[in-house]
Design an enzyme around this catalytic site. Structure first.
Site, PDB file in Angstrom:
ATOM      1  CD  GLU A 169      -9.134  -5.980  -7.114  1.00 18.35           C
ATOM      2  OE1 GLU A 169      -8.839  -6.244  -5.930  1.00 18.35           O
ATOM      3  OE2 GLU A 169      -9.653  -6.815  -7.883  1.00 18.35           O
ATOM      4  CG  HIS A 259      -9.830 -10.065  -9.117  1.00 17.68           C
ATOM      5  ND1 HIS A 259     -10.434  -9.730  -7.934  1.00 17.68           N
ATOM      6  CD2 HIS A 259     -10.617 -11.019  -9.684  1.00 17.68           C
ATOM      7  CE1 HIS A 259     -11.533 -10.452  -7.773  1.00 17.68           C
ATOM      8  NE2 HIS A 259     -11.665 -11.248  -8.820  1.00 17.68           N
ATOM      9  CD  GLU A 335      -5.504 -10.956  -8.603  1.00 19.99           C
ATOM     10  OE1 GLU A 335      -5.313  -9.719  -8.510  1.00 19.99           O
ATOM     11  OE2 GLU A 335      -6.432 -11.549  -8.014  1.00 19.99           O
TER      12      GLU A 335
END
Ligand code: GEM
Ligand code: ZN
Length: 375
Positions: A169, A259, A335
């Protein structure tokens, strides 16, 4: 024609590379684990000829739902990473490409190399507001490095940012680069106010071993660090062990763990609603942070994301939940997409390093909006 991946972060297995119109590839699993999704390789070949590359067996990849709507990235100069139209069918990703240069690199997302990581640390520490601290070593013997930004003071809030527990990531470290650039900008009012009220503790790469090994999700021993926060050990998860120890030593008032998500084409956060100690104070901090970030940037949204945890049902091995619970603080997993933000799609670059860095700058505005109320 040659395909190779013998470099920092490289990952591919060549099944067949006899002819440009029939290149068969597969993705190596992370060492001692079953996760496979990150790829990064170099194609050296004849220019102006159509190349048909197929990555096979993606039903066995870590996130099969990450492939529909996904387009690979490529680069000639290793600086600009553009999308190459890719199609997914029968568990295979097909990439058709006519190289304009003899050497082209392909990757799952714009890579962030170990050297770049060291450059980032060196650049940051050369600012008088920032220092580096060595926390310990990884299983492969690499350094776990913390950046401390701002003058340390008992009375200031402690804001922690960690990135790349999951090494594939890479967008997470790109975001940290943008966040640091703004935080260290002496002419930026948001940064100045934040550093007046808080000290930042930033770990730009939580998993250097996995990064160099070309892993998606685990460290050198095949351990998913984001399931180690209940009881990290020096044997399995020294990366988490050292960072959590430092958190216990200095405290945490706000935690952001950065992430990327393979499947969902949006930026979003996941919070601590399932923690046993979740309360109205934390709920209102979460709400204020999200509302601020929604105002700052249309790159962020709060409609699509992970299902919410039921009360008391949080997984306390996950960093965000473990830290939020232990320190009773605002804690979020942030995210970003591997694909794109479908609210503002960009067919040329998709979600990209530039956009990650911008989101890193913007996140500081949201932090600024809650910094007075963290305790
Ligand atoms: C995550 S982050 C998990 C956060 N989930 C909830 N529900 N709080 C992981 O570690 O699996 C996703 C990722 O890897 O980016
Ligand atoms: Zn992750």
């Amino acid at each position: 024609m040659r395909i190779s991946c013998n470099f920092d972060g490289g990952n591919i297995e060549v099944l067949n590379a006899d002819a440009p119109n029939n290149i068969q590839l597969s993705i190596r699993k992370d060492n001692q684990s079953e996760f496979a999704q990150w790829f990064y390789f170099k194609l050296e070949t004849e220019t102006m000829v159509e190349h048909k590359m197929t990555i096979v067996d993606l039903d066995k990849s870590a996130y099969p739902s990450g492939w529909p709507g996904y387009h690979a990235v490529a680069s000639y100069d290793r600086a600009e990473w553009f999308r190459v139209p890719s199609t997914f069918e029968n568990n295979q990703l097909h990439i058709e490409f006519i190289p304009e240069q003899e050497v082209t690199y392909f990757a799952y997302f714009a890579p962030y190399s170990y050297d770049q990581h060291l450059n980032l640390l060196a650049w940051a520490q050369s600012d008088y507001q920032c220092r580096q601290e060595h926390l310990g070593e990884t299983l492969d013997g690499r350094d776990m490095t913390l950046l401390v930004i701002g003058e340390e003071d008992q009375n200031k809030h402690k804001i922690w940012v960690t990135a790349r527990q999951h090494p594939g990531e890479t967008m997470a470290e790109w975001l940290v680069e943008g966040l640091l650039a703004r935080l260290l900008d002496e002419d930026d009012g948001v940064a100045r106010r934040l550093l007046d009220k808080a000290v930042f503790y930033v770990v730009p790469n939580m998993n250097p071993d996995g990064s160099v090994r070309g892993h998606l999700r685990t460290n050198a021993a095949g351990v998913n660090l984001n399931r180690e926060w209940a009881e990290p050990t020096l044997e399995k998860s020294p990366e988490v062990f050292h960072v959590l120890n430092k958190m216990k030593a200095v405290g945490v008032d706000l935690f952001l763990d950065v992430h990327g998500d393979e499947a969902i084409p949006y930026n979003f956060v996941a919070g601590c609603e399932g923690n046993p100690g979740y309360n109205d104070r934390l709920a209102s901090l979460e709400k204020n942070f999200v509302e601020a970030l929604l105002l700052v940037t249309p790159e962020f949204q709060n409609k699509f994301g992970y299902p919410k945890d039921a009360p008391g049902k949080a997984n306390l091995t996950i960093a965000c939940n473990a830290v939020g619970e232990r320190f009773s603080c605002l804690a979020y997993t942030l995210e970003m997409p591997f694909k794109d933000n479908d609210n503002l799609p960009d067919p040329l670059y998709g979600w990209s390093p530039v956009r990650c860095k911008q989101l890193g700058e913007d996140v500081l505005v949201a932090m600024n909006s809650v910094v007075d109320n963290l305790r």
